[in-house]
Design an enzyme around this catalytic site. Structure first.
Site, PDB file in Angstrom:
ATOM      1  N   LYS A 114      -6.157 -14.727   2.606  1.00 32.30           N
ATOM      2  CA  LYS A 114      -6.717 -15.068   3.917  1.00 32.30           C
ATOM      3  C   LYS A 114      -7.582 -16.318   3.863  1.00 32.30           C
ATOM      4  O   LYS A 114      -7.631 -17.079   4.819  1.00 32.30           O
ATOM      5  CB  LYS A 114      -7.530 -13.898   4.481  1.00 32.30           C
ATOM      6  CG  LYS A 114      -6.644 -12.770   4.993  1.00 32.30           C
ATOM      7  CD  LYS A 114      -7.406 -11.858   5.943  1.00 32.30           C
ATOM      8  CE  LYS A 114      -6.482 -10.821   6.526  1.00 32.30           C
ATOM      9  NZ  LYS A 114      -7.193  -9.779   7.267  1.00 32.30           N
ATOM     10  N   LYS A 198       5.228 -10.346   4.519  1.00 36.88           N
ATOM     11  CA  LYS A 198       4.829  -9.184   5.297  1.00 36.88           C
ATOM     12  C   LYS A 198       4.871  -9.483   6.808  1.00 36.88           C
ATOM     13  O   LYS A 198       4.490 -10.572   7.219  1.00 36.88           O
ATOM     14  CB  LYS A 198       3.383  -8.858   4.888  1.00 36.88           C
ATOM     15  CG  LYS A 198       2.894  -7.507   5.255  1.00 36.88           C
ATOM     16  CD  LYS A 198       1.465  -7.311   4.754  1.00 36.88           C
ATOM     17  CE  LYS A 198       0.471  -8.124   5.552  1.00 36.88           C
ATOM     18  NZ  LYS A 198      -0.926  -7.712   5.415  1.00 36.88           N
ATOM     19  N   LYS A 201       0.240 -10.007  12.097  1.00 34.11           N
ATOM     20  CA  LYS A 201      -0.289 -10.482  13.382  1.00 34.11           C
ATOM     21  C   LYS A 201      -0.493 -11.984  13.367  1.00 34.11           C
ATOM     22  O   LYS A 201      -0.441 -12.634  14.386  1.00 34.11           O
ATOM     23  CB  LYS A 201      -1.683  -9.889  13.617  1.00 34.11           C
ATOM     24  CG  LYS A 201      -1.719  -8.424  13.806  1.00 34.11           C
ATOM     25  CD  LYS A 201      -3.170  -7.933  13.765  1.00 34.11           C
ATOM     26  CE  LYS A 201      -3.212  -6.431  13.861  1.00 34.11           C
ATOM     27  NZ  LYS A 201      -4.554  -5.887  13.748  1.00 34.11           N
TER      28      LYS A 201
HETATM   29  P1  AMP Z   1      -4.613  -4.290  10.254  1.00 40.64           P
HETATM   30  O1  AMP Z   1      -3.899  -4.638  11.493  1.00 40.64           O
HETATM   31  O2  AMP Z   1      -4.582  -5.384   9.236  1.00 40.64           O
HETATM   32  O3  AMP Z   1      -5.964  -3.712  10.491  1.00 40.64           O
HETATM   33  O4  AMP Z   1      -3.748  -3.118   9.604  1.00 40.64           O
HETATM   34  C1  AMP Z   1      -3.744  -1.813  10.129  1.00 40.64           C
HETATM   35  C2  AMP Z   1      -2.883  -0.928   9.279  1.00 40.64           C
HETATM   36  O5  AMP Z   1      -1.515  -1.362   9.343  1.00 40.64           O
HETATM   37  C3  AMP Z   1      -3.256  -0.939   7.775  1.00 40.64           C
HETATM   38  O6  AMP Z   1      -3.135   0.368   7.269  1.00 40.64           O
HETATM   39  C4  AMP Z   1      -2.218  -1.844   7.165  1.00 40.64           C
HETATM   40  O7  AMP Z   1      -1.973  -1.515   5.823  1.00 40.64           O
HETATM   41  C5  AMP Z   1      -0.993  -1.560   8.033  1.00 40.64           C
HETATM   42  N1  AMP Z   1      -0.068  -2.691   8.054  1.00 40.64           N
HETATM   43  C6  AMP Z   1      -0.315  -3.929   8.527  1.00 40.64           C
HETATM   44  N2  AMP Z   1       0.776  -4.725   8.400  1.00 40.64           N
HETATM   45  C7  AMP Z   1       1.744  -3.954   7.833  1.00 40.64           C
HETATM   46  C8  AMP Z   1       3.110  -4.184   7.438  1.00 40.64           C
HETATM   47  N3  AMP Z   1       3.700  -5.361   7.626  1.00 40.64           N
HETATM   48  N4  AMP Z   1       3.796  -3.155   6.891  1.00 40.64           N
HETATM   49  C9  AMP Z   1       3.209  -1.944   6.711  1.00 40.64           C
HETATM   50  N5  AMP Z   1       1.932  -1.651   7.047  1.00 40.64           N
HETATM   51  C10 AMP Z   1       1.201  -2.643   7.603  1.00 40.64           C
END
Ligand code: AMP
Ligand code: TRP
Length: 333
Positions: A114, A198, A201
Site C-alpha cells: 500500500k 487480487k 477496491k
Molecule cells: P477490506 O475491504 O480490505 O476491509 O476487506 C474486507 C474483507 O474482504 C477482508 O476479510 C479481506 O480479506 C476480504 N477480501 C478483500 N479482497 C478480497 C479478495 N480479492 N478475495 C478474497 N477476500 C478478499
C-alpha cells in the site's frame, strides 16, 4: 464450544465480489450458527489511514452496514457497529503499540504494497494499522476471525501481540489467542483483468471487479470482457493451476454455487469460455442482484441504518470498555 467471532470491513466504497466471497458470505454462515457470538465491525478508523472524503466516508459507512444486512447478517443476532464509536479501540491500540515490535511490523507485506515506492510519505497510521486490528480482535476475547487470505499475516501479528502481552505481564490467557478462519478454497478472488492480481477496491479499472452495487447489464458485460485464454476449459485441477484466469472464474462459479473446484471443472471440462461465461453470468445475476437490490433499498433508510450502528456500538462499548479497564489494571494505570 461457543465461538466468539470478530471481523471487520473497511468502509472505503466499492465492496466487491472478493469481499463477498472471501469474507462476508462466511460472516453470514457464522451469524446463522446459534452457537456463535458474532461481532462485525465497520472499521472506519482503519479507513482513514489513507485520505478519505468526509462526506463519502459517512455514506460508505452506511453502505457497508447495508451490505452486511443485505447479504444476510441479522443485526438481532450479531453486533454490527462502527469502530470510531467505541473509544476502547483507539485506547487499546495505543497500549498494544507499546507491546508490538518494529521488527514485526516491518515484515507486513500489506504495508509495503500500500505504501508503494514512497514509504516516507505513507501515514504512520497505515504502518501501525495491524496493531489497531489486533486491538479490535483482542478486546472481544475473539476466538475466531473470518477473513480473506490477504489478512493472514495481520492475524499472525495479532497472535504474537496477545502472547507477548500475556507473557510480559504474567497474565496467562488474559488475551485469547485467536484463530484465523480462512476458507480453503476461494479465499482470494482475483481481478477479472489479471488472474495474478487480487480483486481490489483500489484497482483503477472498474472492469476488474464485480461491485456489489453493479446492475445486471454491468455484471454481464464485465464477465463478457473478463480476461481468458484461447484454450477450452481445463479438464483437471493440475491443468487449472497453469491458467490463473480460468482458475479464478471457475473458482467464482464454484463458490457461488456452493460447489467445489473439482465438481465445477467436471461440469464444464472441454467446453468453450463463451458457454461457461453465460452460465457464470447467470449465477452471478441470480446471487448478487438480490443483494444489490436490497442494498439500494436500505440506503434509502438512513435512520434504520444509523439505529443499527448506534445500538451495536452500545453493546460493543460495554464489552470493550470492560476489557480496557482490566488492561489498565494490568499495565499499572
Ligand atoms: P477490506 O475491504 O480490505 O476491509 O476487506 C474486507 C474483507 O474482504 C477482508 O476479510 C479481506 O480479506 C476480504 N477480501 C478483500 N479482497 C478480497 C479478495 N480479492 N478475495 C478474497 N477476500 C478478499
Ligand atoms: N484489515 C482488515 C482488512 O483490510 C479489516 C479489519 C480491521 C479486520 N480490523 C479487523 C478484519 C479485525 C478482521 C478483524 O480487510
Amino acid at each position: 464450544m461457543e465461538k466468539k467471532i470478530f471481523s471487520g470491513v473497511q468502509p472505503t466504497g466499492n465492496l466487491h465480489l472478493g469481499n463477498y466471497l472471501g469474507a462476508i458470505k462466511n460472516f453470514v454462515k457464522l451469524n446463522n450458527n446459534k452457537e456463535n457470538k458474532c461481532v462485525f465491525c465497520v472499521v472506519d478508523l482503519h479507513a482513514i489511514t489513507v485520505s478519505q472524503d468526509p462526506k463519502e466516508l459517512k455514506n460508505n459507512i452506511r453502505e457497508t452496514v447495508a451490505t452486511f444486512i443485505a447479504s444476510g447478517i441479522d443485526p438481532k443476532k450479531s453486533i454490527i457497529f462502527n469502530q470510531s464509536q467505541v473509544s476502547a479501540h483507539s485506547e487499546a491500540a495505543w497500549i498494544l503499540s507499546c507491546i508490538a515490535r518494529m521488527g514485526w511490523l516491518n515484515r507486513m507485506t500489506q504495508f509495503k504494497e500500500k505504501a508503494g515506492k514512497d514509504k516516507e510519505k505513507a501515514s504512520i497510521g497505515l504502518y501501525s494499522y495491524p496493531i489497531l486490528m489486533a486491538a479490535d480482535i483482542l478486546l472481544y476475547d475473539s476466538t475466531h476471525v473470518p477473513v480473506g487470505d490477504d489478512q493472514k499475516q495481520h492475524l499472525e501479528l495479532c497472535r504474537d501481540i496477545a502472547q507477548k502481552f500475556n507473557n510480559d505481564f504474567k497474565v496467562d490467557d488474559f488475551f485469547k489467542v485467536p484463530e484465523p478462519l480462512i476458507q480453503k478454497e476461494f479465499s482470494r478472488i482475483m481481478s477479472l483483468k489479471d488472474g495474478l492480481k487480487k480483486m481490489s477496491k483500489s484497482e483503477l479499472s472498474d472492469l476488474s471487479r464485480i461491485n456489489l452495487t453493479d446492475d445486471k447489464d454491468q455484471i454481464i458485460n464485465k464477465i463478457k470482457k473478463a480476461k481468458t485464454d484461447p484454450l477450452p476449459l481445463p479438464t483437471t485441477i493440475d491443468d487449472l493451476d497453469k491458467r490463473p484466469e480460468a482458475k479464478n472464474l471457475i473458482g467464482i462459479y464454484a463458490s457461488l454455487t456452493d460447489s467445489t473446484l473439482e465438481k465445477s471443472i467436471k461440469e464444464f471440462s472441454g467446453k468453450n469460455f463463451l458457454e461457461f461465461k453465460e452460465n457464470l453470468s447467470q449465477v452471478l445475476v441470480d446471487k448478487i442482484i438480490p443483494i444489490t437490490v436490497e442494498i439500494k433499498k436500505l440506503l434509502n433508510e438512513k435512520k434504520y441504518l444509523d439505529t443499527i450502528l448506534l445500538e451495536g456500538s452500545k453493546k460493543a462499548d460495554k464489552i470493550a470498555s470492560e476489557k480496557v479497564k482490566k488492561i489498565h489494571e494490568i499495565v499499572g494505570f
